[in-house]
Motif scaffolding. Sequence first.
Motif, mmCIF file in Angstrom:
data_model
loop_
_atom_site.group_PDB
_atom_site.id
_atom_site.type_symbol
_atom_site.label_atom_id
_atom_site.label_comp_id
_atom_site.label_asym_id
_atom_site.label_seq_id
_atom_site.Cartn_x
_atom_site.Cartn_y
_atom_site.Cartn_z
ATOM 1 N N LYS A 103 -0.743 38.916 79.161
ATOM 2 C CA LYS A 103 0.379 38.859 78.225
ATOM 3 C C LYS A 103 0.442 40.042 77.257
ATOM 4 C CE LYS A 103 2.333 34.786 79.081
ATOM 5 N NZ LYS A 103 3.769 34.645 79.411
ATOM 6 N N GLN A 104 -0.521 40.931 77.283
ATOM 7 C CA GLN A 104 -0.602 42.004 76.284
ATOM 8 C C GLN A 104 0.653 42.880 76.240
ATOM 9 O OE1 GLN A 104 -3.593 45.127 77.270
ATOM 10 N NE2 GLN A 104 -3.897 43.967 79.159
ATOM 11 N N LEU A 126 -14.565 39.167 71.712
ATOM 12 C CA LEU A 126 -14.106 40.120 72.733
ATOM 13 C C LEU A 126 -14.031 41.539 72.184
ATOM 14 C CD1 LEU A 126 -11.339 37.908 74.346
ATOM 15 C CD2 LEU A 126 -13.436 38.701 75.466
ATOM 16 N N ILE A 127 -13.635 41.678 70.920
ATOM 17 C CA ILE A 127 -13.600 43.002 70.300
ATOM 18 C C ILE A 127 -15.018 43.540 70.149
ATOM 19 C CG2 ILE A 127 -13.116 44.249 68.146
ATOM 20 C CD1 ILE A 127 -10.623 42.538 67.824
ATOM 21 N N SER A 128 -15.948 42.672 69.758
ATOM 22 C CA SER A 128 -17.340 43.110 69.575
ATOM 23 C C SER A 128 -17.958 43.575 70.886
ATOM 24 C CB SER A 128 -18.178 41.982 68.968
ATOM 25 O OG SER A 128 -18.534 41.002 69.937
ATOM 26 N N ALA A 134 -7.431 46.124 68.961
ATOM 27 C CA ALA A 134 -6.131 46.098 68.302
ATOM 28 C C ALA A 134 -5.322 47.290 68.803
ATOM 29 C CB ALA A 134 -6.305 46.166 66.787
ATOM 30 N N VAL A 135 -4.084 47.048 69.219
ATOM 31 C CA VAL A 135 -3.278 48.119 69.801
ATOM 32 C C VAL A 135 -2.029 48.431 68.985
ATOM 33 C CG1 VAL A 135 -4.096 47.683 72.136
ATOM 34 C CG2 VAL A 135 -2.070 46.469 71.305
ATOM 35 N N TYR A 147 -2.921 42.663 70.196
ATOM 36 C CA TYR A 147 -4.177 42.877 70.894
ATOM 37 C C TYR A 147 -3.938 43.165 72.381
ATOM 38 C CZ TYR A 147 -6.122 40.928 66.649
ATOM 39 O OH TYR A 147 -6.453 40.706 65.326
ATOM 40 N N GLY A 148 -4.798 44.020 72.928
ATOM 41 C CA GLY A 148 -4.729 44.362 74.343
ATOM 42 C C GLY A 148 -6.124 44.640 74.864
ATOM 43 N N THR A 149 -6.240 44.828 76.160
ATOM 44 C CA THR A 149 -7.538 45.105 76.772
ATOM 45 C C THR A 149 -7.886 46.586 76.669
ATOM 46 O OG1 THR A 149 -6.449 45.281 78.932
ATOM 47 C CG2 THR A 149 -7.443 43.156 78.361
ATOM 48 N N THR A 150 -9.128 46.902 76.961
ATOM 49 C CA THR A 150 -9.663 48.258 76.819
ATOM 50 C C THR A 150 -9.999 48.866 78.185
ATOM 51 O OG1 THR A 150 -11.927 47.448 76.724
ATOM 52 C CG2 THR A 150 -10.722 47.592 74.621
#
Length: 210
Positions: A103-104, A126-128, A134-135, A147-150
Motif C-alpha cells: 500500500k505504500q 521495522l524502522i529499527s 519515513a518517505v 511510510y514505505g519500504t527500503t
Amino acid sequence: MEDRNYTKGLLEALLFLSSEPIKLANLAKSAGIEKTETREILDELILDYQEKEGGFLLREIAGGYQFITNQKYSDILAHIFKDKKRETLSRGTLDTLAIIAYKQPVTLTELDEIRGVSSRAMVASLISKKLVKAVGQKEVPGRPTLYGTTTEFLIHFGLSKLADLPTPVEVKELRFEEFSPESIVITDNTEMNPDFDPASLPDELKEEIL
C-alpha cells in the motif's frame, strides 16, 4: 571472443567480491564497457549459473546484481550456520510490513484502519531493522508521516523491484510469512534492533518507545 570472456570473468569476480547488489551502471564503468553489453553478459552469467544448478545463483536484486546461495541448499546451510544473526519479526510486525509493501506510501492511521489495531510498535520495529523508512508527509491536515519500504527490504526478500512482489487478491488475506526468507525468523514478540537509536524515530512513534 577472448576480450568478451575476460570481461565476463571480470564482472563475475566483481560480483563475487561484493556483499551488496551492484548496479548495472557501476559494473559497466568498472569493466570499461557500455551498459548494453554489460547487461548482455550479465544475462549470460545468470543463465550459466541457473543451468549449472550449483551452490550459487546470480540474481537481479534491489536494482543491482548479486550472487545468492541456491535455495535448494537452504535447509542444510541454515543448520550449519544456525548461529548466524537473523532478523526477528512478530506476526503482527510481518503483517504490518506486508501492508506497507503493497500500500505504500501509507500513514499510521491508514495502517491502523486496515489492521484494526495500533501499528506504532510494529512500524518502529521495522524502522529499527531498516526494512521500513519515513518517505515524506501526506498533504492533509496534520501532515502525517508516510511510510514505505527500503532497499534493505528488497535485499532481504530477494526482489529486484517492488513490482516483483506476488500480487495479492486482498492485502488483509496475505500470508506474507510464506514469502519470508531464511534471514527472517517469525517470533511472538515485537523486538527493536538493540543498536538502533529510538531518538531518530518520527515524533509520532517516539511516544511508543521512549
